[in-house]
Design a protein around this motif. Structure first.
Motif, short mmCIF file in Angstrom:
data_model
loop_
_atom_site.label_atom_id
_atom_site.label_comp_id
_atom_site.label_asym_id
_atom_site.label_seq_id
_atom_site.Cartn_x
_atom_site.Cartn_y
_atom_site.Cartn_z
N ALA A 162 -1.52 28.24 -5.47
CA ALA A 162 -0.28 28.98 -5.25
C ALA A 162 -0.01 29.97 -6.37
O ALA A 162 -0.68 29.97 -7.41
N ASP A 163 1.01 30.79 -6.13
CA ASP A 163 1.39 31.77 -7.16
C ASP A 163 2.08 31.07 -8.32
O ASP A 163 2.21 29.85 -8.35
N GLY A 164 2.53 31.85 -9.28
CA GLY A 164 3.05 31.29 -10.50
C GLY A 164 4.35 30.56 -10.37
O GLY A 164 4.78 29.90 -11.32
N ILE A 165 5.02 30.67 -9.24
CA ILE A 165 6.31 29.99 -9.09
C ILE A 165 6.29 28.95 -7.95
O ILE A 165 7.35 28.46 -7.56
N THR A 166 5.10 28.68 -7.42
CA THR A 166 4.99 27.75 -6.29
C THR A 166 4.04 26.62 -6.65
O THR A 166 3.01 26.83 -7.29
N GLU A 167 4.39 25.38 -6.22
CA GLU A 167 3.53 24.24 -6.52
C GLU A 167 2.21 24.35 -5.76
O GLU A 167 2.11 24.98 -4.71
N ASP A 168 1.19 23.67 -6.25
CA ASP A 168 -0.16 23.70 -5.69
C ASP A 168 -0.47 22.49 -4.81
O ASP A 168 -1.41 22.52 -4.02
N VAL A 169 0.30 21.43 -5.01
CA VAL A 169 0.05 20.20 -4.25
C VAL A 169 1.33 19.83 -3.51
O VAL A 169 2.41 19.76 -4.12
N ILE A 170 1.19 19.61 -2.19
CA ILE A 170 2.34 19.25 -1.37
C ILE A 170 1.94 18.12 -0.43
O ILE A 170 0.91 18.20 0.25
N GLY A 171 2.75 17.09 -0.39
CA GLY A 171 2.58 16.02 0.58
C GLY A 171 3.93 15.45 0.93
O GLY A 171 4.75 15.22 0.04
N THR A 172 4.18 15.24 2.20
CA THR A 172 5.49 14.76 2.62
C THR A 172 5.38 13.44 3.36
O THR A 172 4.41 13.18 4.07
N ASN A 173 6.40 12.63 3.16
CA ASN A 173 6.56 11.36 3.90
C ASN A 173 5.36 10.44 3.78
O ASN A 173 4.87 9.90 4.77
N LEU A 174 4.89 10.24 2.54
CA LEU A 174 3.92 9.19 2.31
C LEU A 174 4.62 7.86 2.57
O LEU A 174 5.80 7.69 2.24
N GLN A 175 3.90 6.91 3.19
CA GLN A 175 4.49 5.60 3.50
C GLN A 175 4.12 4.60 2.40
O GLN A 175 2.94 4.40 2.10
N TRP A 176 5.17 4.00 1.84
CA TRP A 176 5.02 3.10 0.68
C TRP A 176 5.57 1.73 1.08
O TRP A 176 6.72 1.60 1.48
N SER B 135 0.84 -1.20 0.00
CA SER B 135 0.00 0.00 0.00
C SER B 135 0.87 1.24 0.00
O SER B 135 2.09 1.19 0.22
N ILE B 136 0.22 2.36 -0.25
CA ILE B 136 0.84 3.67 -0.10
C ILE B 136 -0.18 4.56 0.60
O ILE B 136 -1.38 4.47 0.33
N ALA B 137 0.29 5.38 1.54
CA ALA B 137 -0.63 6.20 2.32
C ALA B 137 0.06 7.48 2.77
O ALA B 137 1.23 7.46 3.16
N GLY B 138 -0.69 8.57 2.73
CA GLY B 138 -0.18 9.84 3.23
C GLY B 138 -1.18 10.95 2.97
O GLY B 138 -2.14 10.78 2.22
N MET B 139 -0.96 12.08 3.61
CA MET B 139 -1.84 13.23 3.45
C MET B 139 -1.22 14.23 2.48
O MET B 139 0.00 14.40 2.42
N ALA B 140 -2.09 14.89 1.73
CA ALA B 140 -1.66 15.91 0.79
C ALA B 140 -2.51 17.15 0.98
O ALA B 140 -3.67 17.09 1.45
N ALA B 141 -1.94 18.29 0.62
CA ALA B 141 -2.63 19.57 0.75
C ALA B 141 -2.72 20.23 -0.60
O ALA B 141 -1.78 20.19 -1.41
N LEU B 142 -3.87 20.88 -0.86
CA LEU B 142 -4.11 21.58 -2.12
C LEU B 142 -4.22 23.07 -1.85
O LEU B 142 -4.95 23.50 -0.95
N THR B 143 -3.47 23.85 -2.64
CA THR B 143 -3.57 25.31 -2.54
C THR B 143 -3.67 25.88 -3.95
O THR B 143 -3.51 25.17 -4.95
N VAL C 203 8.09 8.68 0.65
CA VAL C 203 8.13 9.39 -0.62
C VAL C 203 7.25 10.63 -0.49
O VAL C 203 6.26 10.63 0.25
N ASP C 204 7.66 11.71 -1.18
CA ASP C 204 6.87 12.93 -1.16
C ASP C 204 6.01 13.01 -2.41
O ASP C 204 6.15 12.20 -3.34
N VAL C 205 5.13 13.99 -2.44
CA VAL C 205 4.36 14.27 -3.65
C VAL C 205 4.33 15.77 -3.84
O VAL C 205 4.14 16.54 -2.90
N ASN C 206 4.58 16.19 -5.08
CA ASN C 206 4.51 17.60 -5.46
C ASN C 206 3.73 17.71 -6.75
O ASN C 206 3.75 16.80 -7.59
N GLY C 207 3.07 18.82 -6.92
CA GLY C 207 2.32 18.98 -8.16
C GLY C 207 1.84 20.38 -8.37
O GLY C 207 1.99 21.27 -7.52
#
Length: 823
Positions: free
Chosen positions: A658-672, A648-656, A692-696
């Motif tokens: 963001a401005d033109g130079i910042t990512e909109d999706v951030i999640g850290t330390n998902l467990q895989w 499995s993979i599990a973790g929390m992510a946040a949606l914002t 593993v992290d997630v960025n987007g």
């Protein structure tokens, strides 16, 4: 020289004054005392009773006295005065100063003895005895007197008793009144006829003449009455009695009377009204003397009141205190000859009062009809009462004044339908409150179950809880964990504690699993409206021993079709995003060849109702799909069961937004978590997990935002390309130099200069990139790579992975990184 007279009784004292010849000296005085003969006088000079007169009159030489007081007198006081001042006095063994009044001396009915002990100076003693008596109470000895008529005149013997005292001469007046018997034909009437009782006399007989042949076949009656008691006496009970003149045949009568019972009827159930009135009819050929009633199986009989004892048929009644539950009444009648009827019986059940009430706002709920506010119920019998809340309210449990013997448990008292065994004095109160499950509280909750610090992480203790809560507190849901999807239906009580059984109100749900530890689920809902938070635990037990503990943290879905996601996040249409799961250094350190060095990727959409859905691949070629709603803080859980439900993979992510130079999706330390597998790549897996992290970022479909905004061109076609495709890891040896790629305004990718390797295809609708390249293993080994383009933020560019060759099976395969960066 000073001499005392020895005949002088008691204490003697002399005052001596000494002076000298000097006129300025003050005389010196001193006293000399001595004792002569001690007094032996132990007499009283007087003895006074506060509420009575002594008999005989007081004299010092007389030591025995009597005194009468009124019946209502409850106490007397004694004032003794000694004949000689040095004597002491005790009244009923309590010291009293001469001439002073004693404390109150309580009196009982009848005779009371009071002693006064006088002790002289030389120890001689004398005792005076006072007997205080109450005159008593006058009443007839019976309520019925009988006399048998005959050919010769006779007398009815009416007995008057004095009780509660016998002191003094008392008396009163006796009168008669006609009934069936009339004067002078049957008896001689009495009008205020005086009678008296001498001192100490307790019984007085008054004879009333009865005429010869006063009656020959039936009984005749008249009434006698007492009045005007004197001499301090009172009138007691009874002061009225019936005199029955029996016919001559009564003395030889052998006929037994009969009796019937009217109330209570046999097998009746009586309300909680005490005492119970026993009624019926008694009959006799001459006259009924008594009707007797027993409630203790004939051990004791109590006499009933007869309404017409002088007749051959009389009704009777008796008020009796019955016992709770079954009562058996026995009744018999007796005539004046002493003949006794057959004993008859009736049985009835004595009910007791059940009190039922409601605690809550007006019109907040109802109870089973016929119970409230009071009803008569049988002690020891089982009943069921149901509390029903009205719209907008919720049942909040029963209050029971005493659960002893009722069979009610604390868990049962939480149920609207309460089954109980009725006990005497039971009071039940149903509590209603405004329904706490408002629209701001109910909804869908999603959250992760993650290992507690005491538990080693693993696929067995990482999961996802989904729960749908209704407006009455009930919920449905599922727990995905350890390769299973477990149903978790239940309901929350008004305090927010999850219950999983409608009867036992169990606060844990035990899920049995074959070959694995049992799972116990416990949940708690924050009842603060708008909190949007649900917590809980997942405990794994093997034979009651805890094997693992996970904590649940779930958020309420915030958006809906009516409460849409803000325009900047979703707007009026689904918004696309591209995500990357970049490889990262592990803590504790892990050899780089033991986990992927490539970057996983995904494409994601955010619907206007807040649903987040993503699909992609992890860097070990594993397909990943996940979906969950956004919370009010725009957070959501990413969870997927992988590897045929063994990982499995599990973790929390946040949606914002963001401005033109910042990512909109951030999640850290998902467990895989990846299990061991018989495969080319990472056969040992990572059962203990890697992070593993997630960025987007929001993906704007070209040409609205051409990819050249990420990979700008300096001319129509750069000779050495406007982007660099770099591939690392994946068993490349030596590592290749970056490839030059031209990405045009038409979002086409070509090699610069044109070459057979690599290839790149850009899917401008989704932002995915795919292609192939020639591996250093040989010119025929052309692995495929894949990834996505992130249009802004720290990960701006293209990211993905490739896998080393699948054959031959050596178990040493690795994942490599694909990176596309602007030049």
């Amino acid at each position: 020289s000073i001499t005392f007279d020895p005949s002088r009784v008691g204490l003697n004292m002399a005052i001596v004054s000494i002076t000298n010849n000097d006129s300025d000296e003050t005389p010196f005085n001193f006293g000399i005392q001595g004792t002569g003969i001690l007094s032996s006088n132990a007499n009283l000079a007087n003895l006074v009773v506060n509420t009575a007169t002594l008999s005989p009159s007081f004299a010092s030489s007389t030591t025995a006295y009597a005194a009468g007081v009124w019946n209502e007198t409850t106490s007397v006081t004694i004032t003794p005065t000694v004949a000689f001042s040095t004597a002491t006095v005790k009244v009923n063994n309590i010291t009293v100063m001469s001439g002073s009044t004693s404390g109150p001396i309580p009196l009982v009915a009848g005779s009371n003895t009071i002693t006064t002990l006088v002790t002289a100076e030389d120890g001689s003693a004398n005792t005076y005895t006072l007997t205080v008596v109450k005159p008593g109470t006058l009443a007839f000895a019976n309520t019925v007197f009988t006399v048998t008529s005959g050919p010769v005149a006779t007398s009815a013997d009416i007995v008057i008793n004095r009780s509660g005292g016998s002191g003094g001469i008392v008396g009163g007046l006796l009168s008669t009144s006609s009934g069936v018997a009339i004067s002078p034909a049957q008896f001689t009437a009495q009008t205020n006829t005086p009678f008296s009782l001498a001192d100490a006399q307790t019984v007085r007989h008054v004879l009333i003449p009865i005429a010869a042949n006063a009656t020959t076949t039936t009984a005749k009656t008249f009434t006698v009455t007492l009045s005007d008691a004197n001499g301090g006496a009172d009138l007691g009970y009874p002061i009225s009695a019936m005199v029955i003149i029996l016919p001559p045949s009564a003395s030889a009568d052998m006929t037994k009377p009969t009796v019937t019972i009217n109330t209570p009827t046999n097998n009746a159930s009586l309300g909680d009204n005490t005492p119970v009135i026993i009624t019926g009819i008694a009959k006799d050929n001459i006259a009924v003397s008594k009707v007797q009633v027993s409630l203790d199986n004939g051990i004791n009989f109590n006499e009933a009141v007869l309404t017409a004892p002088e007749t051959g048929s009389t009704s009777y009644f008796l008020a009796m205190n019955t016992v709770t539950g079954l009562n058996v009444v026995q009744v018999r009648s007796i005539d004046f000859k002493g003949n006794i009827s057959a004993v008859i019986k009736t049985s009835f059940t004595q009910l007791r009062t059940l009190t039922v009430g409601i605690d809550g706002p007006a019109n907040s709920g109802t109870l089973t009809a016929s119970f409230a506010p009071v009803s008569s119920r049988q002690v020891g019998k089982s009943y069921t009462i149901t509390a029903s809340p009205k719209a907008g309210f919720a049942f909040n449990g029963w209050t029971v004044n005493d659960m002893t013997g009722t069979g009610i448990t604390p868990a049962a008292a939480e149920l609207p339908a309460l089954t109980f065994t009725f006990t005497e004095g039971l009071v039940l109160t149903a509590k209603f409150i405004p329904n706490p499950f408002t629209t701001a509280l109910v909804g869908t909750f999603n959250g992760l179950a993650l290992p507690d610090v005491s538990t080693t992480p693993g696929v067995a203790n990482v999961g996802l809880l989904n729960l749908v809560l209704g407006t009455k507190g009930s919920f449905t849901g599922s727990l995905k964990i350890d390769g299973a999807s477990l149903s978790t239906p239940g309901f929350f009580d008004n305090a927010g504690v999850a219950r999983f059984n409608a009867i036992t109100r169990a606060t844990t749900l035990t899920l049995k699993r074959t070959g694995k530890p049992d799972i116990e689920l416990a949940l708690n809902l924050n009842m603060t409206p708008g909190s949007g938070k649900l917590t809980g635990t997942v405990t794994q037990k093997l034979v009651s021993v805890v094997q693992a503990l996970s904590n649940i943290d779930a958020d309420r879905a915030h958006y809906s079709t009516t409460n849409k996601v803000p325009v900047n996040l979703a707007g009026t249409a689904t918004k696309p995003y591209t995500l990357v799961f970049p490889a990262k250094t592990q803590t504790p350190a892990k050899a780089l060849n033991l986990y992927p060095q490539g970057d996983g990727y995904a494409t994601m959409t955010v619907n206007v109702n807040g649903t987040v859905s993503l699909t992609g691949k992890l860097a070990d070629e594993t397909t990943l799909t996940a979906s969950a709603p956004l919370s009010k803080l725009n957070l959501w859980p990413i969870f997927a069961q992988l590897y045929t439900l063994k990982g499995s993979i599990a973790g929390m992510a946040a949606l914002t937004d963001a401005d033109g130079i910042t990512e909109d999706v951030i999640g850290t330390n998902l467990q895989w978590f990846r299990p061991t597998q018989n495969v080319q790549w990472y056969p040992n897996g990572w059962p203990a997990g890697i992070s593993v992290d997630v960025n987007g970022a929001r993906y704007v479909v070209p040409p609205a935002l051409p990819l050249v905004s990420v990979f700008p061109l300096t001319s129509a076609t750069d000779a050495d390309g406007n982007a660099a495709l770099t591939l690392t890891g994946g068993l490349l040896n030596p590592l290749p130099v970056p490839y030059n790629i031209n990405i045009s305004t038409a979002n086409l990718a070509t090699n610069a200069p044109v070459a057979a390797s690599p290839t790149m295809l850009v899917d401008k609708a989704s932002g995915k990139i795919t292609g192939t390249f020639t591996h250093t293993d040989g010119p025929t080994i052309k692995p495929a790579y894949q990834g996505v383009i992130i249009q802004k933020g720290s990960k701006q560019g293209g990211w993905g992975y490739f896998m080393s060759r699948a054959t031959p099976l050596t178990y040493f395969g690795e994942s490599g990184r694909v990176q596309v960066q602007a030049k």
